[in-house]
Design a protein around this motif. Sequence first.
Motif, PDB file in Angstrom:
ATOM      1  N   UNK A  43      49.159  60.626  33.242  1.00 46.07           N
ATOM      2  CA  UNK A  43      47.680  60.766  33.145  1.00 46.07           C
ATOM      3  C   UNK A  43      47.295  61.785  32.079  1.00 46.07           C
ATOM      4  N   UNK A  44      46.113  61.601  31.477  1.00 43.94           N
ATOM      5  CA  UNK A  44      45.590  62.516  30.455  1.00 43.94           C
ATOM      6  C   UNK A  44      44.803  63.681  31.052  1.00 43.94           C
ATOM      7  N   UNK A  45      44.624  63.665  32.369  1.00 42.84           N
ATOM      8  CA  UNK A  45      43.825  64.707  33.039  1.00 42.84           C
ATOM      9  C   UNK A  45      42.399  64.768  32.496  1.00 42.84           C
ATOM     10  N   UNK A  46      41.935  63.639  32.016  1.00 41.88           N
ATOM     11  CA  UNK A  46      40.553  63.492  31.560  1.00 41.88           C
ATOM     12  C   UNK A  46      39.950  62.347  32.365  1.00 41.88           C
ATOM     13  N   UNK A  47      38.933  62.597  33.154  1.00 42.75           N
ATOM     14  CA  UNK A  47      38.396  61.537  34.016  1.00 42.75           C
ATOM     15  C   UNK A  47      38.037  60.277  33.254  1.00 42.75           C
ATOM     16  N   UNK A  48      37.431  60.446  32.069  1.00 46.96           N
ATOM     17  CA  UNK A  48      36.998  59.275  31.314  1.00 46.96           C
ATOM     18  C   UNK A  48      38.200  58.493  30.788  1.00 46.96           C
ATOM     19  N   UNK A  49      39.188  59.188  30.188  1.00 46.59           N
ATOM     20  CA  UNK A  49      40.352  58.495  29.638  1.00 46.59           C
ATOM     21  C   UNK A  49      41.204  57.859  30.745  1.00 46.59           C
ATOM     22  N   UNK A  50      41.353  58.540  31.858  1.00 52.73           N
ATOM     23  CA  UNK A  50      42.124  57.965  32.961  1.00 52.73           C
ATOM     24  C   UNK A  50      41.432  56.731  33.528  1.00 52.73           C
ATOM     25  N   UNK A  51      40.110  56.760  33.619  1.00 55.36           N
ATOM     26  CA  UNK A  51      39.384  55.581  34.107  1.00 55.36           C
ATOM     27  C   UNK A  51      39.543  54.410  33.140  1.00 55.36           C
ATOM     28  N   UNK A  52      39.529  54.705  31.826  1.00 57.38           N
ATOM     29  CA  UNK A  52      39.741  53.636  30.840  1.00 57.38           C
ATOM     30  C   UNK A  52      41.150  53.053  30.978  1.00 57.38           C
ATOM     31  N   UNK A  53      42.138  53.899  31.252  1.00 57.46           N
ATOM     32  CA  UNK A  53      43.511  53.402  31.418  1.00 57.46           C
ATOM     33  C   UNK A  53      43.604  52.450  32.622  1.00 57.46           C
ATOM     34  N   UNK A  54      42.962  52.821  33.734  1.00 58.34           N
ATOM     35  CA  UNK A  54      42.931  51.927  34.893  1.00 58.34           C
ATOM     36  C   UNK A  54      42.232  50.613  34.544  1.00 58.34           C
ATOM     37  N   UNK A  55      41.158  50.709  33.762  1.00 58.09           N
ATOM     38  CA  UNK A  55      40.432  49.494  33.383  1.00 58.09           C
ATOM     39  C   UNK A  55      41.314  48.588  32.522  1.00 58.09           C
ATOM     40  N   UNK A  56      42.128  49.181  31.673  1.00 56.87           N
ATOM     41  CA  UNK A  56      43.032  48.369  30.845  1.00 56.87           C
ATOM     42  C   UNK A  56      44.057  47.646  31.717  1.00 56.87           C
ATOM     43  N   UNK A  57      44.631  48.341  32.708  1.00 55.36           N
ATOM     44  CA  UNK A  57      45.565  47.662  33.624  1.00 55.36           C
ATOM     45  C   UNK A  57      44.890  46.505  34.346  1.00 55.36           C
ATOM     46  N   UNK A  58      43.688  46.793  34.834  1.00 57.95           N
ATOM     47  CA  UNK A  58      42.976  45.729  35.554  1.00 57.95           C
ATOM     48  C   UNK A  58      42.631  44.574  34.634  1.00 57.95           C
ATOM     49  N   UNK A  59      42.303  44.878  33.397  1.00 61.41           N
ATOM     50  CA  UNK A  59      41.996  43.813  32.434  1.00 61.41           C
ATOM     51  C   UNK A  59      43.228  42.964  32.147  1.00 61.41           C
ATOM     52  N   UNK A  60      44.390  43.613  32.033  1.00 64.59           N
ATOM     53  CA  UNK A  60      45.633  42.845  31.796  1.00 64.59           C
ATOM     54  C   UNK A  60      45.925  41.919  32.981  1.00 64.59           C
ATOM     55  N   UNK A  61      45.772  42.437  34.188  1.00 62.88           N
ATOM     56  CA  UNK A  61      45.973  41.612  35.369  1.00 62.88           C
ATOM     57  C   UNK A  61      45.002  40.446  35.397  1.00 62.88           C
ATOM     58  N   UNK A  62      43.742  40.746  35.050  1.00 61.62           N
ATOM     59  CA  UNK A  62      42.735  39.678  35.069  1.00 61.62           C
ATOM     60  C   UNK A  62      43.066  38.608  34.041  1.00 61.62           C
ATOM     61  N   UNK A  63      43.516  38.998  32.851  1.00 58.89           N
ATOM     62  CA  UNK A  63      43.837  38.005  31.829  1.00 58.89           C
ATOM     63  C   UNK A  63      45.024  37.120  32.260  1.00 58.89           C
ATOM     64  N   UNK A  64      46.087  37.767  32.821  1.00 57.88           N
ATOM     65  CA  UNK A  64      47.231  36.973  33.274  1.00 57.88           C
ATOM     66  C   UNK A  64      46.840  36.013  34.405  1.00 57.88           C
ATOM     67  N   UNK A  65      46.018  36.483  35.307  1.00 61.19           N
ATOM     68  CA  UNK A  65      45.570  35.611  36.387  1.00 61.19           C
ATOM     69  C   UNK A  65      44.749  34.441  35.894  1.00 61.19           C
ATOM     70  N   UNK A  66      43.899  34.722  34.914  1.00 64.65           N
ATOM     71  CA  UNK A  66      43.075  33.640  34.353  1.00 64.65           C
ATOM     72  C   UNK A  66      43.962  32.608  33.658  1.00 64.65           C
ATOM     73  N   UNK A  67      44.972  33.065  32.932  1.00 62.99           N
ATOM     74  CA  UNK A  67      45.870  32.114  32.249  1.00 62.99           C
ATOM     75  C   UNK A  67      46.597  31.220  33.258  1.00 62.99           C
ATOM     76  N   UNK A  68      47.089  31.816  34.315  1.00 65.05           N
ATOM     77  CA  UNK A  68      47.794  31.025  35.314  1.00 65.05           C
ATOM     78  C   UNK A  68      46.848  30.070  36.048  1.00 65.05           C
ATOM     79  N   UNK A  69      45.672  30.572  36.348  1.00 69.34           N
ATOM     80  CA  UNK A  69      44.700  29.703  37.029  1.00 69.34           C
ATOM     81  C   UNK A  69      44.308  28.533  36.139  1.00 69.34           C
ATOM     82  N   UNK A  70      44.132  28.813  34.843  1.00 67.09           N
ATOM     83  CA  UNK A  70      43.756  27.730  33.931  1.00 67.09           C
ATOM     84  C   UNK A  70      44.870  26.684  33.849  1.00 67.09           C
ATOM     85  N   UNK A  71      46.124  27.148  33.829  1.00 69.63           N
ATOM     86  CA  UNK A  71      47.246  26.182  33.765  1.00 69.63           C
ATOM     87  C   UNK A  71      47.297  25.311  35.025  1.00 69.63           C
ATOM     88  N   UNK A  72      47.084  25.938  36.184  1.00 68.19           N
ATOM     89  CA  UNK A  72      47.107  25.168  37.420  1.00 68.19           C
ATOM     90  C   UNK A  72      45.962  24.191  37.523  1.00 68.19           C
TER      91      UNK A  72
END
Length: 744
Positions: free
Chosen positions: A608-637
Amino acid sequence: MAAADVGSAEWERSKISTQDVNLLKKLGISKKPKAVCFPSEESYPTPPMGYRVSFVDHLIRGLSAPIHPFLRGLLFVYGLQLHHLTPNSILHISIFITLCEAFLGVSPNWALWKRIFFCRRNGSANVAYNIGGVVISVRPTVDYFDVKLPDSVQGWRKKWLYIQEENHGCAEDNIPPFDGAEKILRRRSWDAEATEEERTSTEALMTRIHELQNTRGKELSGIQITAYFLRTRVQPLQARKYPLWKYAGDEDVDRLSADLEVKDLEKLVRKISSLSKKDYVPSSCRVKPYSATNALPKNHPNLVSLPPLPEGGDVEERAVISDDNQDAPSFVNEPTDSQKSAGSYEKEAASEATASAQSLPPAVSPKNKRKRSDVEYSGTSKPEEAVPSRQKAAYDPYLETLISSDDEEEIPAFDVAARTSTSQTLVVSETPVEGEESSPPQQNAGASTPPSSPLVPSPKRARIETIPEPTLQLSSSSNPLLDDPMIKELFRIGAQFIGYRDYASKTEEKLAEVNERANTLAQKLEQSEEARKKAESDAFQARREADKAKTEAAGVEDLRKRLHDAETSLSEHIAAQSAREEAILKRIRSQNRRFVNKTSQEFELEDPDNDPLLDAVSFLEFHGTEAREGIDQAKAGLSRLFPYFFPKKEEPATFLALAKCFNPPEDLGLKMRQENMKVAVESSVALVADSQQTIDWAKVGDTEQIEQAKWRSLIKAAKPNTKKILSYLGIKPSSTPSSSKPEV
């Protein structure tokens, strides 16, 4: 030498400028109808009914009518009138009342006042003032606020006016009636000190004053207190409805006017203090004063201690010690308040008051000179009176020596005693010189007044003596030789020679004195010329330096203002940026919470960067990656299922449109099963028909007449032959049999 009280002679015609009038209007002091009355041409105050005498410099330092009960008590116990106090003394009282009410949270305290202040006469050993004749000073042993009082207030005595006495029918607010010639009497209260009991009761207040002075980062100064009561637009020395600890801001009932502009406030603070244009004027106090928005703490003590008032009768402190106008006590100049040198206006007043004392007294005659009357009446016979001449006599040097100046010695008189029969005596015949003015009778020739200036000698009255013409007065046996005209002429020439010699000697002495004085005057003139040139050079250099300093001061002031504006803008920008970052952080956290609620999956950061804003952005990036992978799999199915559910439609290009196709109002799975069931039923009918069996299809279609148990038994009976039937129908059975209940 006793001090001379100028008294009523100090008053002169009031000289109030338009700038002073505009200042009073801006401060709100003269806005009320008939609140201030300006004198006309009178040279001595004669206030109208209901008015009292005051000064412009008193009003701008916090004075207004009706006066505060504390000020009224001071005037009573000290035995003073308003015009006896200097402007710096008025400012001392205003600061003290503001300090007590706004920063200590108590009423003005008489015991605390006696611990801090005392009174002294304003003047010198030769002059005792009446206007501004009393100075209120801080005791040397007390650690009090540095008020930064000016050395002098130029011309304040000439700016007097009348203020309306608003007592509201209450005697406590009255100002003592005006008496411009009232003498100032030194009283015991001038040096009154707090008793031991009073010192104990006020010890907490003194401790609080020291805390206000010395708390690091929150130091309170006399200038801050002065700027505060000027900024609130409440006159401290006025009787008010509420004390300053209940000050309600713009809506306060005791305010005289609206807020002053910053530049006007700074100009006024510099006017009544010793601050220059380069000195910083505080815009606010480092200590938050008590007010309606900053109420006093609960159970805050309010020590009430007012000076003795007239209603309670006379008090011991009012006892007169001495008359300063006669006994010549120790004096103090007004700048003692600020512990600085004497003011220039006091020097001017002292020089005016002592001008008569410095004039030269009449000189007396030297003791070694004889008076003319003694000379005239020293003989045995009385001198004859001078007879006015009818014709101007010719110039005679000997006679001129007898016309003496005031600094010459008297001419000894001739012996005019009567000659005896055996003697021969010279007799002086007193015949006046023609054309000259005789001296007045019985004039003291020895007494003279020295000239007022060595450069301009005073005119000297010529003193004319009688001209002795020596003649031989013979006895009965006269000498024919003395009667010879030649002998008489020799006597006359001898007398003239003696006169010429004495005259030349005295003339040489006078000429030497004149030459010496001329040389001295020439040297002084040369020195004066050099001093004048040097003074002009110094003045020119001083003007140049003053202009340069003024330009630099203006530049510094401009830079200071720009720096202040930049700091204000930067602070506002930082505040806006902080607010923006907080809003962004709030939105990101909200999105992260929504994602976690949808997926029930949380992440933890490894670094962690110990910066509330940067840490929140990092969590958002993880969630965005998960969302993109889920969308790709859902689209294939969904792409694989699309031809089965929508065989006659073209697959949409976007994932959102594809997802909407699988989310219609009806149930696609149920619809597909129903269609498959329809095919199965039709296939079953065709199979039955192909078997050439006779079936009453009306009864089969009437499902209400068939019991579920019977249907289930039929399906159960047909289940072992399901694969054969499906194979016959051309349907490939699934590897895992369906566990769902059959649909009817």
